[in-house]
Motif scaffolding. Structure first.
Motif, PDB file in Angstrom:
ATOM      1  N   HIS A 174      -3.256  -1.476  -1.780  1.00  0.00           N
ATOM      2  CA  HIS A 174      -1.898  -1.125  -2.215  1.00  0.00           C
ATOM      3  C   HIS A 174      -1.518  -1.942  -3.459  1.00  0.00           C
ATOM      4  N   TYR A 190       8.855   1.565  -2.762  1.00  0.00           N
ATOM      5  CA  TYR A 190       7.921   2.461  -2.096  1.00  0.00           C
ATOM      6  C   TYR A 190       8.571   3.162  -0.899  1.00  0.00           C
ATOM      7  N   ASP A 238       0.593   5.273  -0.568  1.00  0.00           N
ATOM      8  CA  ASP A 238       1.274   3.997  -0.845  1.00  0.00           C
ATOM      9  C   ASP A 238       2.487   3.793   0.043  1.00  0.00           C
TER      10      ASP A 238
END
Length: 300
Positions: A174, A190, A238
């Motif tokens: 990530h 995110y 993600d």
């Protein structure tokens, strides 16, 4: 006061409709209507407002409902206790358990109980703590195994078993792990996979962000069951999520915890029961087994 009239009242109050309550109970609508009329006459108060859409509790009816629900639950406990005594203290234990602790705690305890008490029967309900606590409050469960509240509901008695902190997890590659000075605010950039806001863990997560002066996480996938079933999505996107430390394990299975203290929520797993409720010898033995198994796991 007739017991069936009290049952009719509770069923109609919960369903908000005589027709739905009659279907649930398997009695005719006229029988329920007459029962409600008898009850209102005996109490001398109006319990419901009758509308074209159904039945709405009056203020007095709502107060009576809360008291009557506890009376009904207490009576169910008395019947269950008498049944246990009649059956020689052998019967059924109704267990609610969060998905993460089925294999870890509940399954070994079930195996041990059945070995010790071959005639015992176990009814297991798996769900998140909002559903489990609701069923426990209604007397549908004898106990539940899940995260317990720091400030417990006065209706419940809590018995701590082990610590199992919630961690924010992301895929191993990530972009967050490449940041030189990672901050808690970076997590807002995110999307997330989280349980619904009725769940204790979700409320704690939202509160942490608000306390930090940040917007709550953007939830891309909201799950009414355990987010563990959606970890393959986290491994290939993600998106961020939260996982119990024990469930994540030492390797993480392709996931890594975010290395921030703010991205950790202290959490205790324990057994909840209704305070003052009857516990059968079988339920008490099951609790003892779970407690001992948790001690073995933690080395306590």
């Amino acid at each position: 006061m007739r017991l069936e009239d009290l049952n009719y009242f509770l069923a109609v109050a919960e369903a908000g409709h005589v027709g739905r309550a009659s279907t649930r109970l398997g009695h005719s609508q006229p029988a329920l209507t007459k029962g409600l009329q008898r009850l209102e006459k005996e109490l001398g108060i109006q319990l419901f407002e009758r509308t074209p859409k159904g039945m709405t509790l009056t203020t007095a009816g709502a107060a009576f409902f809360e008291r009557a629900r506890h009376v009904r639950t207490g009576l169910d406990d008395a019947i269950k206790e008498a049944s246990d005594l009649h059956l020689g203290k052998i019967g059924l234990v109704r267990v609610g358990v969060a998905p993460a602790y089925v294999q870890m705690l509940c399954a070994p305890a079930c195996s041990a109980l059945i070995t010790q008490r071959p005639a015992a029967r176990i009814h297991m309900t798996t769900g998140l703590n909002d559903a489990l606590f609701g069923a426990l409050r209604l007397g549908e469960l004898d106990l539940c195994i899940s995260a317990i509240a720091a400030s417990p509901d006065p209706e419940f008695a809590q018995h701590p078993l082990m610590e199992d902190d919630l961690l924010v997890m992301a895929r191993e590659q990530h972009p967050l792990f490449d940041k030189r000075a990672l901050r808690f605010a970076d997590l807002v950039e995110y999307g997330w996979i989280l349980p619904t806001d009725k769940v204790m863990a979700r409320r704690a997560i939202d509160a942490r962000f608000l306390e930090a002066g940040l917007p709550t996480p953007e939830v891309v996938i909201e799950s009414s069951s355990t987010v563990a079933t959606l970890l393959p999505v986290v491994r290939t996107t993600d998106l961020l999520t939260v996982v119990g430390q024990r469930a994540a394990g030492p390797s993480g299975g392709g996931l890594r915890p975010i290395p921030l203290e703010q991205a950790r929520w202290r959490r205790t797993i324990g057994i909840c029961t209704r305070r003052g409720a009857y516990q059968s010898p079988l339920a008490k033995r099951f609790i003892e087994i779970v407690d001992q198994h948790a001690r073995d796991l933690t080395g306590a």
